[in-house]
Design a protein around this motif. Structure first.
Motif, PDB file in Angstrom:
ATOM      1  N   VAL A  63       1.410   3.996   4.982  1.00  0.00           N
ATOM      2  CA  VAL A  63       1.811   5.353   5.681  1.00  0.00           C
ATOM      3  C   VAL A  63       3.094   5.921   5.567  1.00  0.00           C
ATOM      4  O   VAL A  63       3.499   6.848   4.854  1.00  0.00           O
ATOM      5  N   LYS A 105     -12.059  17.113   0.221  1.00  0.00           N
ATOM      6  CA  LYS A 105      -9.864  16.729   0.576  1.00  0.00           C
ATOM      7  C   LYS A 105     -10.180  14.961   0.846  1.00  0.00           C
ATOM      8  O   LYS A 105      -9.005  14.723   0.839  1.00  0.00           O
ATOM      9  N   PRO A 109      -7.112  10.996  -0.535  1.00  0.00           N
ATOM     10  CA  PRO A 109      -6.857  10.327   0.470  1.00  0.00           C
ATOM     11  C   PRO A 109      -7.228   8.564   0.362  1.00  0.00           C
ATOM     12  O   PRO A 109      -6.837   7.774   1.509  1.00  0.00           O
ATOM     13  N   LEU A 110      -8.441   9.146   0.545  1.00  0.00           N
ATOM     14  CA  LEU A 110      -9.271   7.402   1.165  1.00  0.00           C
ATOM     15  C   LEU A 110      -9.302   6.254   0.063  1.00  0.00           C
ATOM     16  O   LEU A 110      -9.377   4.914   0.261  1.00  0.00           O
ATOM     17  N   THR A 113      -5.561   5.136   0.354  1.00  0.00           N
ATOM     18  CA  THR A 113      -5.912   4.252   1.645  1.00  0.00           C
ATOM     19  C   THR A 113      -6.403   3.182   0.864  1.00  0.00           C
ATOM     20  O   THR A 113      -6.260   1.564   1.747  1.00  0.00           O
TER      21      THR A 113
ATOM     22  N   LEU B  17      -5.894   5.108   9.124  1.00  0.00           N
ATOM     23  CA  LEU B  17      -5.061   5.439   8.068  1.00  0.00           C
ATOM     24  C   LEU B  17      -5.390   6.547   7.306  1.00  0.00           C
ATOM     25  O   LEU B  17      -4.204   6.973   6.859  1.00  0.00           O
ATOM     26  N   ILE B  18      -6.885   6.745   7.007  1.00  0.00           N
ATOM     27  CA  ILE B  18      -7.370   7.595   5.741  1.00  0.00           C
ATOM     28  C   ILE B  18      -7.207   9.252   6.760  1.00  0.00           C
ATOM     29  O   ILE B  18      -6.391   9.096   5.977  1.00  0.00           O
ATOM     30  N   PHE B  20      -4.371  10.091   8.906  1.00  0.00           N
ATOM     31  CA  PHE B  20      -3.144   9.809   8.311  1.00  0.00           C
ATOM     32  C   PHE B  20      -2.300  10.216   6.376  1.00  0.00           C
ATOM     33  O   PHE B  20      -1.669  11.348   6.473  1.00  0.00           O
ATOM     34  N   THR B  21      -3.348   9.153   6.020  1.00  0.00           N
ATOM     35  CA  THR B  21      -3.188   9.493   4.871  1.00  0.00           C
ATOM     36  C   THR B  21      -3.582  11.201   4.090  1.00  0.00           C
ATOM     37  O   THR B  21      -2.647  11.686   3.453  1.00  0.00           O
ATOM     38  N   MET B  22      -4.479  11.447   4.676  1.00  0.00           N
ATOM     39  CA  MET B  22      -5.627  13.037   4.515  1.00  0.00           C
ATOM     40  C   MET B  22      -4.264  14.138   4.660  1.00  0.00           C
ATOM     41  O   MET B  22      -4.099  14.578   4.214  1.00  0.00           O
TER      42      MET B  22
END
Lengths: 290, 156
Positions: A63, A105, A109-110, A113, B17-18, B20-22
């Motif tokens: 991240v 949304k 990202p999921l 990650t 983490l998800i 933060f990534t989002m």
């Protein structure tokens, strides 16, 4: 290569040492990286410090790098690092758009990650099997006065079922969440009892309630288990083979180590990709009507 | 295989983490990439437009050139026509003037010839008269023959 301790441990000891987690016992003692012998009965309270910290460092690496690039990202001519990050993001985005047709949304990202984190954690396999454990033993011995034989460190978090199950269970939570969001709570519960077998008459519908529910439960439970055990099995086997190769004499080590490491590059990437891809597929199934 | 608190800890890690990534990774990157895609699309579109404009401009300039050439040709033709006309006029004028001058000259010549004739006649008559007078003085009375002499004079 292998840990040549003063007592010259047997191969079994060496392997067992490598396969023992560095853990603490929550609630009783916070002694770092100590494991009492025969603590099997109490392992409900254990916490794998090595899995946690390695995963956390790699997660922060991911991240941190991506957020740094995202902060400085320019729609103009991208730099090399930005290019690299964009390559990954675009790959993930493409997979998501090809498979998932709803609007969300979270899924992008999921997936990103999952892919990056799992890849990094898998890639820990490429470090020499004794490198980090030896450093940990030295630190434990020098700074904490611990017996090196009782300093344990497993460097591949994805070879820990807790890690893989943690991820797959989170994915299941997302699956349920996506289903409820797409169909409503009532719709989701209704579907639990009316799919996959459909019936016309009311009598048949009632008769199919239980089989449907059982099928749905099997589906819901099979998903996280297959997802996590696939990753765990691959990485655990890979790690074990690296440990076995490390037992060979140093001058013959590379004949097996190098080919296996090269082959493992494929496994590492593929497993990260498969985990991501299946997550996307499961989530897109979750929002579709049966 | 043992399940323990690590499971819970890693679920929390994963969730963070998800999240933060989002929040910080996915939106700016995808937005930026979309913007770039839009920019490139705009660039391509404007390049196409520019090409079209260039083609139009070339066509327009070719049209203008052709028109100008045509006009120039017309003007030249007109000028040539006018020049020919002028030459023709000048020729006509010159001819007329020449004729007029010629006629004038002719008339003058005629007049002078006439005058010369008149004066010659006069002189011949005078000479004849004088001759006749000299002859007649000796033998003819001027009064007697005066009438005859006048008729001769008129016949000359």
């Amino acid at each position: 290569m292998s840990a040549e301790n003063k007592e010259a441990p047997s191969a079994t000891d060496y392997i067992l040492h490598h396969l023992t987690f560095g853990k603490i016992h929550l609630g009783k003692t916070s002694e770092e990286t100590q494991v009492p012998e025969g603590a099997k009965a109490e392992h409900k309270g254990n916490f794998h410090l090595d899995t946690f910290s390695v995963a956390m460092v790699l997660g922060l690496l991911f991240v941190g790098l991506f957020a740094m690039v995202a902060r400085k990202a320019t729609p103009g001519v991208p730099g090399k690092l930005q290019n690299f990050v964009e390559l990954i993001v675009e790959m993930v985005d493409k997979q998501v758009k090809e498979t998932f047709h709803g609007k969300s949304k979270v899924i992008g990202p999921l997936s990103l990650t999952i892919f990056c984190w799992v890849f990094l954690m898998n890639a820990m396999d490429f470090l020499p099997v004794d490198l980090l454990p030896t450093i940990a033993q030295w630190i434990g011995y020098t700074f904490f006065g611990a017996d090196p034989h009782h300093v344990y460190l497993r460097v591949v978090p994805t070879a820990d079922v807790n890690q893989t199950f943690a991820m797959s269970l989170t994915v299941v939570l997302f699956i349920i969440g996506f289903s409820i969001k797409a169909k409503g709570l009532g719709g989701w519960i209704k579907e639990l009892f009316t799919a996959p077998f459909h019936a016309e008459s009311t009598g048949m519908k009632i008769a199919l309630l239980i089989p449907n529910f059982l099928m749905q439960m099997v589906e819901l439970i099979a998903k996280p288990i297959s997802l996590s055990l696939r990753l765990f099995g691959n990485m655990y086997a890979g790690e074990l083979i690296f440990i076995l190769i490390a037992l060979l004499p140093w001058w013959i080590n590379w004949t097996l180590g190098a080919p296996w490491a090269i082959f493992h590059i494929l496994v590492v990437t593929l497993q990260a990709f498969v985990f991501m891809m299946l997550t996307i597929v499961y989530l897109s199934l979750a929002v579709e009507d049966h | 295989m043992e399940f323990n608190w690590t499971l819970v800890g890693q679920m929390i890690s994963f969730g963070l983490l998800i999240l933060f990534t989002m929040k910080f990774v996915w939106p700016p990157l995808t937005q930026m990439m979309e913007e770039r895609a839009k920019r490139i699309a705009d660039g391509l579109a404007s390049a196409d437009r520019a090409k079209q404009d260039l083609a139009n401009a070339e066509k327009a300039s070719a049209d203008k050139l052709r028109e100008a050439k045509q006009q120039a040709a017309e003007i030249i033709a007109q000028a040539e026509k006018r020049a020919a006309q002028l030459v023709e006029e000048a020729k006509d004028n010159a001819k007329a003037e020449g004729e007029r001058l010629l006629a004038g000259a002719q008339a003058e010549v005629d007049q002078q010839v006439h005058q010369a004739k008149e004066s010659l006649r006069q002189q011949v008559a005078d000479l004849a008269l004088a001759g006749a007078e000299k002859i007649l003085r000796s033998e003819i009375d001027a009064n007697k023959h005066g009438q005859l002499l006048a008729s001769i004079k008129a016949e000359l």
